[in-house]
Design a protein around this motif. Sequence first.
Motif, PDB file in Angstrom:
ATOM      1  N   ARG A 131      20.215   2.977  15.878  1.00  0.00           N
ATOM      2  CA  ARG A 131      21.044   1.940  16.355  1.00  0.00           C
ATOM      3  C   ARG A 131      22.015   1.325  15.551  1.00  0.00           C
ATOM      4  N   TRP A 132      22.651   2.118  14.852  1.00  0.00           N
ATOM      5  CA  TRP A 132      24.090   1.965  13.961  1.00  0.00           C
ATOM      6  C   TRP A 132      25.002   1.346  14.782  1.00  0.00           C
ATOM      7  N   GLN A 133      25.059   1.672  15.989  1.00  0.00           N
ATOM      8  CA  GLN A 133      26.226   1.238  16.730  1.00  0.00           C
ATOM      9  C   GLN A 133      26.032  -0.331  17.102  1.00  0.00           C
ATOM     10  N   ASP A 134      24.643  -1.116  16.857  1.00  0.00           N
ATOM     11  CA  ASP A 134      24.517  -2.347  17.461  1.00  0.00           C
ATOM     12  C   ASP A 134      24.924  -3.390  16.215  1.00  0.00           C
ATOM     13  N   SER A 135      25.070  -4.478  16.853  1.00  0.00           N
ATOM     14  CA  SER A 135      25.397  -5.681  15.900  1.00  0.00           C
ATOM     15  C   SER A 135      24.267  -5.939  14.904  1.00  0.00           C
ATOM     16  N   TYR A 136      24.574  -6.526  13.804  1.00  0.00           N
ATOM     17  CA  TYR A 136      23.344  -6.764  12.425  1.00  0.00           C
ATOM     18  C   TYR A 136      23.006  -8.236  12.673  1.00  0.00           C
ATOM     19  N   GLU A 137      22.027  -8.425  11.695  1.00  0.00           N
ATOM     20  CA  GLU A 137      21.486  -9.649  11.284  1.00  0.00           C
ATOM     21  C   GLU A 137      21.024  -9.684  10.109  1.00  0.00           C
ATOM     22  N   ARG A 138      20.710 -10.873   9.449  1.00  0.00           N
ATOM     23  CA  ARG A 138      19.820 -11.108   8.212  1.00  0.00           C
ATOM     24  C   ARG A 138      18.565 -11.333   8.480  1.00  0.00           C
ATOM     25  N   VAL A 139      17.761 -10.382   7.681  1.00  0.00           N
ATOM     26  CA  VAL A 139      16.463 -10.431   7.915  1.00  0.00           C
ATOM     27  C   VAL A 139      15.411 -10.415   6.668  1.00  0.00           C
ATOM     28  N   LEU A 140      14.476 -10.581   6.688  1.00  0.00           N
ATOM     29  CA  LEU A 140      13.208 -10.341   5.759  1.00  0.00           C
ATOM     30  C   LEU A 140      12.402  -9.483   6.273  1.00  0.00           C
ATOM     31  N   LEU A 141      11.637  -8.491   5.549  1.00  0.00           N
ATOM     32  CA  LEU A 141      10.647  -7.762   5.875  1.00  0.00           C
ATOM     33  C   LEU A 141       9.334  -7.644   5.731  1.00  0.00           C
ATOM     34  N   GLY A 142       8.548  -8.083   6.569  1.00  0.00           N
ATOM     35  CA  GLY A 142       7.100  -8.457   6.338  1.00  0.00           C
ATOM     36  C   GLY A 142       6.053  -7.186   6.472  1.00  0.00           C
ATOM     37  N   GLY A 143       5.350  -6.959   5.723  1.00  0.00           N
ATOM     38  CA  GLY A 143       4.195  -5.827   5.584  1.00  0.00           C
ATOM     39  C   GLY A 143       2.813  -6.587   6.708  1.00  0.00           C
ATOM     40  N   LEU A 144       2.016  -5.528   6.718  1.00  0.00           N
ATOM     41  CA  LEU A 144       0.817  -5.979   7.790  1.00  0.00           C
ATOM     42  C   LEU A 144      -0.266  -6.787   7.141  1.00  0.00           C
ATOM     43  N   THR A 145      -0.407  -6.591   5.916  1.00  0.00           N
ATOM     44  CA  THR A 145      -1.567  -7.290   5.015  1.00  0.00           C
ATOM     45  C   THR A 145      -1.363  -8.896   5.245  1.00  0.00           C
ATOM     46  N   CYS A 146      -2.537  -9.264   5.087  1.00  0.00           N
ATOM     47  CA  CYS A 146      -2.659 -11.005   5.003  1.00  0.00           C
ATOM     48  C   CYS A 146      -2.103 -11.431   3.674  1.00  0.00           C
ATOM     49  N   ASP A 147      -1.579 -10.849   2.896  1.00  0.00           N
ATOM     50  CA  ASP A 147      -1.081 -11.085   1.577  1.00  0.00           C
ATOM     51  C   ASP A 147       0.499 -11.559   1.517  1.00  0.00           C
TER      52      ASP A 147
ATOM     53  N   THR B   7       0.894  -1.301   0.015  1.00  0.00           N
ATOM     54  CA  THR B   7       0.011   0.137  -0.095  1.00  0.00           C
ATOM     55  C   THR B   7       0.819   1.237  -0.122  1.00  0.00           C
ATOM     56  N   THR B   8       1.975   1.318   0.663  1.00  0.00           N
ATOM     57  CA  THR B   8       2.626   2.459   0.805  1.00  0.00           C
ATOM     58  C   THR B   8       3.789   2.817  -0.097  1.00  0.00           C
ATOM     59  N   LEU B   9       4.454   1.538  -0.654  1.00  0.00           N
ATOM     60  CA  LEU B   9       5.418   1.430  -1.711  1.00  0.00           C
ATOM     61  C   LEU B   9       4.996   0.434  -2.676  1.00  0.00           C
ATOM     62  N   PRO B  10       3.948   0.739  -3.466  1.00  0.00           N
ATOM     63  CA  PRO B  10       3.186  -0.388  -4.460  1.00  0.00           C
ATOM     64  C   PRO B  10       4.413  -0.838  -5.371  1.00  0.00           C
ATOM     65  N   ASP B  11       5.372  -0.022  -5.791  1.00  0.00           N
ATOM     66  CA  ASP B  11       6.203  -0.337  -6.828  1.00  0.00           C
ATOM     67  C   ASP B  11       7.289  -1.616  -6.363  1.00  0.00           C
ATOM     68  N   THR B  12       7.445  -1.805  -5.145  1.00  0.00           N
ATOM     69  CA  THR B  12       8.231  -2.858  -4.520  1.00  0.00           C
ATOM     70  C   THR B  12       7.524  -4.148  -4.750  1.00  0.00           C
ATOM     71  N   TRP B  13       6.178  -4.148  -4.820  1.00  0.00           N
ATOM     72  CA  TRP B  13       5.419  -5.308  -5.026  1.00  0.00           C
ATOM     73  C   TRP B  13       4.940  -5.513  -6.605  1.00  0.00           C
ATOM     74  N   ALA B  14       4.775  -4.284  -7.223  1.00  0.00           N
ATOM     75  CA  ALA B  14       4.070  -4.584  -8.815  1.00  0.00           C
ATOM     76  C   ALA B  14       5.223  -4.621  -9.625  1.00  0.00           C
ATOM     77  N   ILE B  15       6.474  -4.144  -9.461  1.00  0.00           N
ATOM     78  CA  ILE B  15       7.564  -4.476 -10.294  1.00  0.00           C
ATOM     79  C   ILE B  15       8.719  -4.738  -9.911  1.00  0.00           C
TER      80      ILE B  15
ATOM     81  N   TYR C 256       5.914  -8.183   1.132  1.00  0.00           N
ATOM     82  CA  TYR C 256       7.276  -8.426   1.867  1.00  0.00           C
ATOM     83  C   TYR C 256       8.245  -7.575   1.076  1.00  0.00           C
ATOM     84  N   TYR C 257       9.555  -7.387   1.557  1.00  0.00           N
ATOM     85  CA  TYR C 257      10.744  -6.928   1.126  1.00  0.00           C
ATOM     86  C   TYR C 257      11.923  -7.598   1.380  1.00  0.00           C
ATOM     87  N   ASN C 258      12.534  -8.366   0.468  1.00  0.00           N
ATOM     88  CA  ASN C 258      13.493  -9.357   0.773  1.00  0.00           C
ATOM     89  C   ASN C 258      15.022  -9.147   0.438  1.00  0.00           C
ATOM     90  N   SER C 259      15.280  -8.235  -0.360  1.00  0.00           N
ATOM     91  CA  SER C 259      16.681  -8.081  -0.860  1.00  0.00           C
ATOM     92  C   SER C 259      16.973  -6.429  -1.265  1.00  0.00           C
TER      93      SER C 259
END
Length: 482
Positions: A361-377, A342-350, A381-384
Amino acid sequence: MNTKYIDLINQTFDFPQDEFKVDKGQLHFHDIDLMQLTEQYGAPLKFTYLPQISNNIMRAKKWFADAIEKHDYKGKYNYCYCTKSSHFKHVLNEALKNEIHIETSSAFDIDIVERLKEEGKITNDTFVISNGFKRAQYVTNIARLINNGHKNAIPIIDNYEEIDLLSQEIDGKFNVGIRIASEEEPKFEFYTSRLGIGYKNIVPFYKSQIANNKKVELKMLHFFINTGIRDNAYYWNELLKCLKVYTSLKKICPTLDSLNIGGGFPIKSSLAFDFDYEYMVDEIINQIKLTCEEEGVDVPNIFTEFGSFTVGESGGAIYEVLYQKQQNDREKWNMINSSFITTLPDTWAINKRFILLAVNRWQDSYERVLLGGLTCDSDDYYNSEQHMNAIYMPKYNKDKPLYIGFFNTGAYQETIGGFGGLQHCLIPSPKHILIDRDADGNLTTQLFAEQQKSEDLLNILGYGIENKDTRIKIASLSENVT
């Protein structure tokens, strides 16, 4: 051992960059303290940094001015803003501070042009280039604009019927351009653009419908390819084909004096982005001049229609990570407090990618993640990232809120996402902040739009208060029928 998020970014990219720096573990964008902005307005939020619009316009104008001077090019350069990238008034107001022109694509665009004229933002000297397939209302609105004295309005002919349709509604003589139906990149799904008239048909079209038409004068040839302006064989080949058409037309049409090379300048979509704008502009001007000299015709005035380049790098979005879900031994899902669909539709559409960075929190250690949106679709998501097949963020800690930012999102996302309307799963549109600088260079912020409320969506769906009387009447009618 370097294990902090700031170490990862510094090792991966040339960082800090012109618009990005880190201070006390928090990200700044054009010297905007994003955590301070988030604390003031909350997240999710979208923002528009207005000065970047003017900055990009002036950059492009300088590149063309330098190339024109270097090559002793006799034509003029005209910067047009492609309004479909963002129609918002604050965007047009900022862009029009820089003596630019307008490109339109639909009937309602002309209403915006007329409103801008009433406010003194543009004049009859402003070029209004009207592209797109022209339905009846679009033709009527263009005709009204021209009939009211806007002689620098140039409808770009997209199909064989538009000359007649415009002639029926426009009083007196008017100028037109012709759009070339360019051949698409070989890997594209079809061979030729649906927009415009084919290369081989343009000269015959001019001879049959314009050459002896005392009411119509051809001023412009319009060229644009879907992939935009790129330094590759495909782009240069299509440009040279366009120039052959221009020189052929110019030899039989003295009034033709302008070449519109469209838009398509890329914008920064990764911290590793590298594009030599100056070289591209210089070589475009050089190629146009060389071809015209070879064919013995005058060089044209140059028009561009930069949309994403004008407004894209002014926009951003900030979300909070609400929760982390460990779905298996490899996949950690950071759930944001909004939706990508809904907010960045081009990430989903194209599958478009934007610059993504942690806000704090730039001084914290990091990890690999996936990002998920709130819809039940499952597609929300945003993965790379463009530069790597992964996303790395500071490690999730429920006691230390994490905010993330997407940058250079200013083009198309609001209109494609249906700003102010219904959103998938009724996820509300976030609040929108306008950021500017005053005469002394100090940052100023203004709330442009609040986050959508339940009643906003209920009204659209017919459940709202203003529909109460209608529902009562319907219920009354039903009782009477019974």
